[in-house]
Motif scaffolding. Sequence first.
Motif, short mmCIF file in Angstrom:
data_model
loop_
_atom_site.label_atom_id
_atom_site.label_comp_id
_atom_site.label_asym_id
_atom_site.label_seq_id
_atom_site.Cartn_x
_atom_site.Cartn_y
_atom_site.Cartn_z
N ALA A 56 -3.94 2.48 -4.96
CA ALA A 56 -3.34 2.11 -3.40
C ALA A 56 -4.85 1.72 -2.51
O ALA A 56 -4.79 0.68 -2.17
N PHE A 57 -5.75 2.67 -2.66
CA PHE A 57 -6.88 2.33 -1.91
C PHE A 57 -7.74 1.11 -2.70
O PHE A 57 -8.06 0.02 -1.66
N TYR B 59 1.28 10.08 4.67
CA TYR B 59 2.38 9.77 3.66
C TYR B 59 2.37 10.07 2.41
O TYR B 59 3.23 10.29 1.78
N PHE B 60 1.13 10.28 1.72
CA PHE B 60 0.96 10.16 0.25
C PHE B 60 0.94 11.92 0.10
O PHE B 60 1.14 12.26 -1.08
N GLY C 55 1.42 3.99 -2.77
CA GLY C 55 0.85 5.28 -2.69
C GLY C 55 1.86 6.25 -2.48
O GLY C 55 1.51 7.59 -2.79
N TYR D 228 -11.32 1.83 5.56
CA TYR D 228 -11.06 2.94 4.73
C TYR D 228 -10.59 4.50 5.19
O TYR D 228 -9.59 4.90 4.91
N VAL E 258 -3.51 7.31 7.07
CA VAL E 258 -2.17 6.74 6.61
C VAL E 258 -1.85 7.71 5.27
O VAL E 258 -0.84 8.32 5.04
N LYS E 259 -2.87 7.73 4.49
CA LYS E 259 -2.71 8.23 2.99
C LYS E 259 -2.45 10.00 3.33
O LYS E 259 -1.49 10.38 2.66
N PHE F 22 0.93 -1.33 -0.01
CA PHE F 22 0.03 0.06 0.05
C PHE F 22 0.79 1.25 0.15
O PHE F 22 0.72 2.32 -0.70
N LEU F 23 1.84 1.43 0.99
CA LEU F 23 2.80 2.22 0.96
C LEU F 23 3.67 2.36 -0.33
O LEU F 23 3.67 3.56 -0.91
N PHE G 210 -3.27 1.24 11.20
CA PHE G 210 -3.25 -0.15 10.60
C PHE G 210 -3.78 -1.22 11.86
O PHE G 210 -4.54 -2.04 11.44
N PHE H 203 -5.91 -2.17 -1.77
CA PHE H 203 -5.84 -2.46 -0.39
C PHE H 203 -7.31 -3.05 0.00
O PHE H 203 -7.46 -4.10 0.66
N ARG I 36 -2.01 7.22 -8.01
CA ARG I 36 -1.53 6.48 -7.10
C ARG I 36 -2.51 6.37 -5.80
O ARG I 36 -2.65 4.88 -5.46
N VAL I 37 -3.04 7.18 -5.27
CA VAL I 37 -4.02 7.12 -4.18
C VAL I 37 -5.20 5.99 -4.39
O VAL I 37 -5.45 5.18 -3.95
N LEU J 177 -7.20 4.18 6.47
CA LEU J 177 -6.16 4.19 5.68
C LEU J 177 -6.07 5.73 5.15
O LEU J 177 -5.01 6.29 4.70
#
Lengths: 504, 473
Positions: free
Chosen positions: A169-170, B424-425, A158, B414, B420-421, A154-155, B372, A173, A165-166, B417
């Motif tokens: 990735a979602f 990190y993103f 993403g 969801y 996390v998104k 996922f990382l 997570f 996952f 990419r987002v 995550l």
Amino acid sequence: MNAAGFPLLSLITFLPLAGAAIIMSVRGDEAVVARNARWTALWTSLIVFLLSLILWARFDQSSAAFQFVEKVSWLPEFGVGYHMGVDGISVLFVLLSTALTPICILASWEAIETRVREYMVAFLILETMMVGMFAALDFIVFYVFFEAVLIPMFLIIGVWGGARRVYAAFKFFLYTLLGSVLMLLAILYLWYNAGTTDIPQLFEYQVPRAAQTWIFFAFLASFAVKVPMWPVHTWLPDAHVEAPTAGSVILAGVLLKMGAYGFLRFTLPLLPEASAAFAPLIFVLSVVAVVYTSLVALAQEDMKKLIAYSSVAHMGIVTIGIFTFNQQGLAGALFTMLAHGVVSGALFLCVGVLYDRVHSREIQRYGGVAAIMPSYGLVFLFFTMASVGLPGLANFVGEFLVIVGAWRVNPWVAFGAALGMILGAAYMLYLYRRVSFGKVTREDLRALLDLRPREYAVFAPLILLTLWMGVYPQSFLSFFEASVANLVARHEAALGAARLAGIQ
Amino acid sequence: MIWTLALPELALAVSGLIILAAGVIPKQDTFFPVSMACVGALLLAAVLVLGQGEGTALGGHYVADAFSNFMKVLAIGAAAVGILLSLDFNEKEGLARFEFPVLMLFATLGMMVMISANDLLALYLGLELLSLPLYVIAAFNRDSSRSAEAGLKYFVLGALASGLLLYGSSLVYGFAGTTNFDRLGEAFAEPHGISAGVIVGIVFVITGLAFKVSAVPFHMWTPDVYEGAPTPVTAFFASAPKVAAIALLARVLLGPFGDLVAQWQQVILLVSIGSMILGAFAAIGQRNLKRLMAYSSIGHVGYALMGLAVGSDIGLRGLLIYMAIYVFMNLGTFAVLVAMRRQGRAVEGVDDLAGLGRTDPVMAMWMAVFMFSMAGIPPLAGFFGKLYVFLAAVQGGFWTLAVVGVLTSVISAYYYLRIVKVMYFDAPIGSLDRAPASLTVVMAGTGLFTLLFALWPAPMLAAAQAAATALLG
């Protein structure tokens, strides 16, 4: 086999984590950290690969039993233990994982410029999870590794992926998680009824016929998404297109095999009657996958997407082979999985070479590349031919065996698989023609440099492997002969017993 | 009368009074030393709990067993961490008054009384001792209208819940003729002991406790109170009182009302399914982290109640493990939330975490671990919590519950995550202030637990098993 009691499999599994810890502990400015991360990751993965070669050398091919077994009690009163071991079915996948990881790290050497440290850490964690999954002999331990793969992947998609990419990735996952949690319920049912999650012990347990159907579909939900089978394959093109090159390589090379491995390890031995009953369903889904995704691949404008769809088609052939339940079909499926892991991984690397230079994956953007980059043209051609199934290269052996095995079950299924090979030749050659041949229409392509030494180093082992697998397949087939024969024999015995019970 | 059995509670009460008196006398600010003294008193109580014998005391109002020990240690630990979380925050927000930790201490005392209650009256006493300090600390930031609103809302709805509980207790007393749990159990063991009035009474008792654990359909106060209260208070609300209320619910339903399982099972089942579904869907649209965590906590209570709905000792064990793991990851998450400050001002939007993976990699890593884990991804602790409640549901044959559980855990993945998104993103929008040492210690401690639980799960499982056996016999 494990005479000295040396925990080789655990060492292979968890050594990458030690590498990751070293990388994380380095302080300094960004350039130093990045350089250190690259070298540490490469060395760690190389050492892991060398250690895994011991498996290759010391594995007893004549035995179908689990070897290099390690057992530590973890939750004794629950019948759950940390149990590791490999048999003929899994040992080569451990090697595939450990072999592809250093190649991926080398392929990301310059392609990844930002947050190199986190990238390498994610890759090493990913390696641990992959190897652990193939080596796990306890269902709960297997599930832990099987699911944990999602986090680093996922990382990777993403953080270092492309424009969408987002979304990718979602989708990756949540799609795979949804499938897996249903399998978790089936595992819990088995755990409760059999009183253990130890895989060799579970093989002795006979699942009631009525429950087999439910468990079969729960497993199918998880494994079909991972394989991926039509119609739940839609996450794959997105994930492949957006993932960085090395991510695609691992995704195609190893992660897709997890689903097929699940079928081989769990569905077939644990649910023989349901597997036999629903084999026609799998055949239909697989043939649709083979033909439909091949046709879709023909229409793609994006190189990575095309290869992603070709992966779905190849995995369709694998699932056909698995559900033939005969020696040829199963051996062919296993061989195709290995060959596909090497060849499609290499094809993604080929796309990556062009992407690094031009930053486009559009087929239209290229043309006449073979004239500008002759060595690259040759490498790309080699892997295109291997993917098409040219005799003498890796894929041919596996696909041929699957077709032979399928013929014995139903000629029409064999026809469907063969159709896939023909269509495969069509889309791959069409891709190759558009990218490599013809006139150079874009002036900026003329400045492209041919393969660099690092890229040669990436491709050389893959070329060697592809040739080796094609020319002398026996050195790989011999690994799983005994295990496959055992699987087939057990399957037939279980079906025979069920039939007898039905007569009475 | 054996009152020495209740030594942990007595010691905590006495030290609370001493600390209160000592805090008043000096002229200068005593927030920090009083906080430390309160943590010390809590640790002392925890040690006493661990060394406590078993049995009933105080005229049968008070019971001590492995179950109460497990839950008390958990609640005390959560309360102590809650005080640690408030140290730096309260200094910076101008809330550094010494009453704050003392109120938390008395709330903890209330929890301990609740957990050890063996009588409907002791239950009510403990519940009120817990609730009154909570109303005050919810409104502790008295200059903020949000905080005052949170306190008032919590008070009005909490008082209503207490009233319902009291009414239910009186019904049960009226029809069964006793308030003692042991006596009630004996009365209901006989078939003619069960009447419609008792069942109505049980439903009211469940309603009152469902308010406290913020389970659907009695959850409405949660998002507003969680958002309005000062962040360390929210952290405290989401952990320790939940443990106590869940423990009480388990003790009441499986103890005296254990023979009426057919009557209350459907109620808990619906409450559990409703909480899981609401927790999964309602949090998706939230932009404020504290509101998001409020809905997330509703969902987690749903999973925990799944273990209770099954009504078996495996279910109870699952519930205990789930609560223990939940407390750890929840406190860790709130440590990150408390630490979120930009140029000295507290921020609490999801988007304020943008790019944290680059600006503060360590904090981002812990937050990712907690997220997570909350989503239930192995090998993190949250997965094992879910595993044991699902196992109980599967064993009991509650397939609907299990399937709803796994599907809602995918849906709730969801929004975890998404955090996390964002970290990190997304690109960073200015960095957050450095987290103070007290918070990084809490993050690292709870984070390591969450990360490494898989390596040594056996001790906690054994403790939970012992606790479950103690309650169910």
